[in-house]
Design an enzyme around this catalytic site. Structure first.
Site, PDB file in Angstrom:
ATOM      1  N   GLU A 141       4.755 -13.493   4.939  1.00 25.78           N
ATOM      2  CA  GLU A 141       6.063 -12.873   5.161  1.00 25.78           C
ATOM      3  C   GLU A 141       6.094 -11.421   4.696  1.00 25.78           C
ATOM      4  OE1 GLU A 141       9.090 -15.156   3.159  1.00 25.78           O
ATOM      5  OE2 GLU A 141       7.845 -15.525   1.416  1.00 25.78           O
TER       6      GLU A 141
ATOM      7  N   CYS B  80       8.572 -20.532  10.243  1.00 31.35           N
ATOM      8  CA  CYS B  80       9.752 -21.178   9.657  1.00 31.35           C
ATOM      9  C   CYS B  80      10.894 -20.204   9.394  1.00 31.35           C
ATOM     10  CB  CYS B  80       9.384 -21.928   8.381  1.00 31.35           C
ATOM     11  SG  CYS B  80       8.671 -20.875   7.124  1.00 31.35           S
TER      12      CYS B  80
ATOM     13  N   ASN C  33      11.696 -14.053   8.698  1.00 32.18           N
ATOM     14  CA  ASN C  33      12.882 -13.362   8.154  1.00 32.18           C
ATOM     15  C   ASN C  33      12.454 -12.198   7.273  1.00 32.18           C
ATOM     16  OD1 ASN C  33      14.219 -15.510   9.274  1.00 32.18           O
ATOM     17  ND2 ASN C  33      14.507 -16.595   7.346  1.00 32.18           N
ATOM     18  N   ASP C  34      11.539 -12.498   6.367  1.00 30.71           N
ATOM     19  CA  ASP C  34      11.082 -11.431   5.478  1.00 30.71           C
ATOM     20  C   ASP C  34      10.045 -10.548   6.147  1.00 30.71           C
ATOM     21  OD1 ASP C  34      12.540 -11.602   3.045  1.00 30.71           O
ATOM     22  OD2 ASP C  34      11.588 -13.527   2.692  1.00 30.71           O
TER      23      ASP C  34
ATOM     24  N   ARG D 156      13.353 -25.257   0.653  1.00 30.11           N
ATOM     25  CA  ARG D 156      13.678 -24.124  -0.228  1.00 30.11           C
ATOM     26  C   ARG D 156      14.229 -24.706  -1.529  1.00 30.11           C
ATOM     27  NH1 ARG D 156      15.642 -21.681   4.977  1.00 30.11           N
ATOM     28  NH2 ARG D 156      14.582 -19.685   5.264  1.00 30.11           N
TER      29      ARG D 156
ATOM     30  N   HIS E 208      20.327 -14.644   3.167  1.00 29.93           N
ATOM     31  CA  HIS E 208      20.228 -16.080   2.899  1.00 29.93           C
ATOM     32  C   HIS E 208      21.576 -16.778   3.102  1.00 29.93           C
ATOM     33  CE1 HIS E 208      16.277 -15.133   1.180  1.00 29.93           C
ATOM     34  NE2 HIS E 208      16.005 -16.318   1.663  1.00 29.93           N
TER      35      HIS E 208
HETATM   36  C1  PEP Z   1      11.371 -16.217   5.786  1.00 29.16           C
HETATM   37  O1  PEP Z   1      11.320 -15.216   5.089  1.00 29.16           O
HETATM   38  O2  PEP Z   1      11.258 -16.195   7.031  1.00 29.16           O
HETATM   39  C2  PEP Z   1      11.581 -17.535   5.170  1.00 29.16           C
HETATM   40  C3  PEP Z   1      11.487 -18.639   5.876  1.00 29.16           C
HETATM   41  O3  PEP Z   1      11.918 -17.570   3.861  1.00 29.16           O
HETATM   42  P1  PEP Z   1      13.378 -17.210   3.301  1.00 29.16           P
HETATM   43  O4  PEP Z   1      14.307 -17.047   4.469  1.00 29.16           O
HETATM   44  O5  PEP Z   1      13.757 -18.315   2.396  1.00 29.16           O
HETATM   45  O6  PEP Z   1      13.128 -15.931   2.579  1.00 29.16           O
HETATM   46 MG    MG Z   2      11.112 -15.444   2.968  1.00 30.69          MG
END
Ligand code: PEP
Ligand code: MG
Length: 595
Positions: free
Chosen positions: A454, A525, A477-478, A316, A209
């Protein structure tokens, strides 16, 4: 031993040191180094009751264990340094490890907690002051250097005890480069781009993050740089090359001028991009791809509107909980969310409920997940919200109230089970009724409810989830992290963290198809949604809605303007037929180059 490390950094003027790390946020920053090695400021002091002593000993033991883990991790990273430097850093870390595994410092701290009944961080500070006074009286240069090691270890212990965030960014000289062992997302939230030109840290993964925040702020950043702090002195000129993943300390005149040219070229490119602001985001063959903004901090809203984002695809909300010791109440959350909704002036705002846990920790909630054996698999995101109904309902109340000021959607992070969605729906109904009883303005109808996809388990039941929610947001991302079991914040497994892995592509495809069948919108996203390299792939997989850091909007739009969606779909199918990531990447890059 400490002096050997000092030697390492004592290079002749202009004798540059080039260090490599993970390229996490592009751009070039040039400025004076600001080193963060804090730990001793604002050490709290308080007395303990007899009954509190076992808890305090336990707290100290936890900080000790964490410090040992950190040293071990730093030692592993140091192996990547050139031979002599690796040896020097290794000596130093061995000395620190020795102090942490039984020393006068530790014994002294334990005794002070037991006998003086003071809190652990104060005990550490007092013990160091006492040891330093004794060493100073001995007039021995070896011991004098040992006290530096003890101080450093003490600072680490205090940092781990207080879990305090670094708050030293406010008074930085303009254009500073922040260098630290570790920079948390909460630290990054405090960085003012007018003061901080860029940053680098020894630890941290490319999709952490912290990296996400850096991209959102538009700050060039390099994470996971072995030996970073051993090679630099405060005030020295440093270049952070966020695209190449390099930190250059004390650059030569030639290097400096080469980088200044690159920085100017990047600025010129930005100017060209600005000409695209008013253009519709439409592919060559007439397909509209909606581009929305990810908002990390309220200040992103201004950039998002200036760059003509279609809305906020992901707000977020974690920032409201960071860098404070208490929890924000309904009024405070409402007033911040209302500001965002009004700032977007009628464009939809997708507000995600709290996603704390993993690498995002709020000290006010620290106890809830402090010692989770595996934080990313623990009480994170919706799991925490459902376990703490008051936390959830306070946030839902603030969200619903903000919805009286403009269109909003509610998004749930880390959904893995249908029951979680149903539980939130029940909480939303309860909250709505309560707000109506209080006669506060709320939206006429319940806002659309969406699920982040995710976790692979969620993607695989996307058809069932699609019957429960109004929209999906794919969090790549996750999704990459959980699919490949590679922590997004751990630089040692960053080579395994691969958004182009066939398994990830299949999960995205599966999710998109389920959404299309159920006729619900689906967006992406994660960070790849804001990376023009991946635009053709995501559009080719059928995604028509991308949400990204506002500063990435125009680069992605530039890619869409030249894209043919049919050819992109054909290429995505070809990529899905492959199992070799290298081949998949080659197919994508070749397509991007017009092949
Ligand atoms: C993700 O996991 O892709 C996401 C957008 O959420 P974060 O990066 O806040 O975990
Ligand atoms: Mg995430």
């Amino acid at each position: 031993m400490a002096t050997r490390i000092a030697d390492l950094s004592r290079s002749a003027p202009g004798r540059e040191i080039v260090l490599g790390g993970l390229a996490v946020s592009g751009g070039v920053a040039i400025g004076p180094a600001h080193l963060i090695e804090s730990g001793f400021e604002q050490v709290p002091e308080y007395r303990l009751e007899e009954a509190d002593l076992p808890g305090e000993r336990e707290r100290f033991a936890e900080a000790l264990a964490k410090s040992r883990r950190q040293i071990k991790k730093l030692k592993a990273k140091a192996q990547a340094l050139p031979e002599q430097a690796a040896e020097d850093v290794g000596y130093l870390l061995d000395a620190h490890a020795a102090i942490l595994s039984g020393s006068r410092l530790l014994r002294g701290v334990e005794a002070r907690i037991a006998e003086e009944r003071v809190n652990a961080e104060y005990a550490v500070q007092s013990e160091i002051t006492a040891i330093a006074a004794q060493f100073a009286a001995m007039d021995d240069s070896y011991l004098a250097s040992r006290i530096d090691d003890i101080r450093e270890v003490g600072a680490r212990l205090i940092r781990n005890l207080t879990k305090r965030q670094f708050q030293a960014f406010a008074n930085l000289p303009e254009g500073s480069i922040v260098l630290a062992e570790e920079i948390t997302p909460a630290d990054t939230a405090l960085m003012d781009p007018r003061r901080v030109a860029g940053f680098a840290s020894a630890l941290g993964g490319a999709q952490s993050h912290t990296a996400v925040m850096a991209r959102s702020l538009g700050l060039p950043a390099v994470l996971g740089v072995p030996g970073l702090l051993a090679g630099v002195r405060p005030g020295q000129t440093v270049i952070v090359d966020g695209a190449a993943g390099q930190v250059i300390i004390d650059p030569t005149t030639e290097t400096l001028s080469a980088y200044r040219i690159r920085r100017d070229l990047a600025r010129a490119d930005r100017k060209q991009l600005e000409a695209l602001v008013g253009l519709p985001s439409c592919s060559r063959d007439g397909v509209t791809v909606t581009l929305s903004a990810n908002v990390e901090l309220p200040r992103d809203v201004q950039v998002a509107t200036e760059l003509n984002a279609a809305g906020v695809g992901l707000l977020r909300t974690e920032f409201m909980f960071m860098n404070r010791d208490d929890l924000p109440g309904e009024e405070e959350q409402y007033s911040i969310l209302r500001g965002v909704v009004e700032g977007m002036a009628g464009k939809p705002v997708t507000i995600r409920t709290l996603d704390l846990g993993g690498d995002k920790i709020a000290s006010a909630l620290g106890g809830r997940f402090a010692e989770a054996p595996n934080p990313s698999l623990g009480l994170r995101a919706i799991r925490l919200s459902l376990k703490e109904p008051k936390l959830l309902e306070t946030q839902l109340a603030a969200i619903l109230r903000a919805g009286a000021h403009g269109p909003i959607r509610v998004l749930l992070p880390m959904i893995t089970a249908i029951g979680e969605i149903r539980a939130v729906k029940a909480a939303l109904d309860r909250t709505m009724r309560r707000l109506k009883r209080r006669r506060v303005p709320v939206p006429a109808a319940m806002p659309p409810l969406g699920a982040m996809i995710e976790v692979p388990g969620a993607a695989l039941i996307a058809d069932a989830l699609a019957r429960e929610v109004d929209f999906f947001a794919i969090g790549t991302n996750d999704l990459v992290m959980y699919t490949l079991a590679a922590d997004r914040g751990d630089e040692t497994v960053s080579h395994l963290y691969d958004p182009l892995h066939t398994s990830v592509l299949r999960l995205v495809q599966f999710t998109v198809e389920a959404a299309l069948r159920a006729r619900i919108p689906v967006s992406a996203c994660g960070e790849i949604a804001g990376d023009p390299r991946f635009t053709a792939l995501l559009v080719g997989l059928g995604i028509r809605d991308l949400s990204m850091a506002p500063l990435r909007l125009l680069e992605v739009k530039r890619r869409i303007l030249t894209l043919d969606s049919v050819a992109a779909a054909r290429r995505a199918r070809m990529m899905l037929d492959q199992t070799d990531s290298g081949r998949i990447a080659a197919l994508l890059d070749d397509f991007n180059e017009g092949g």
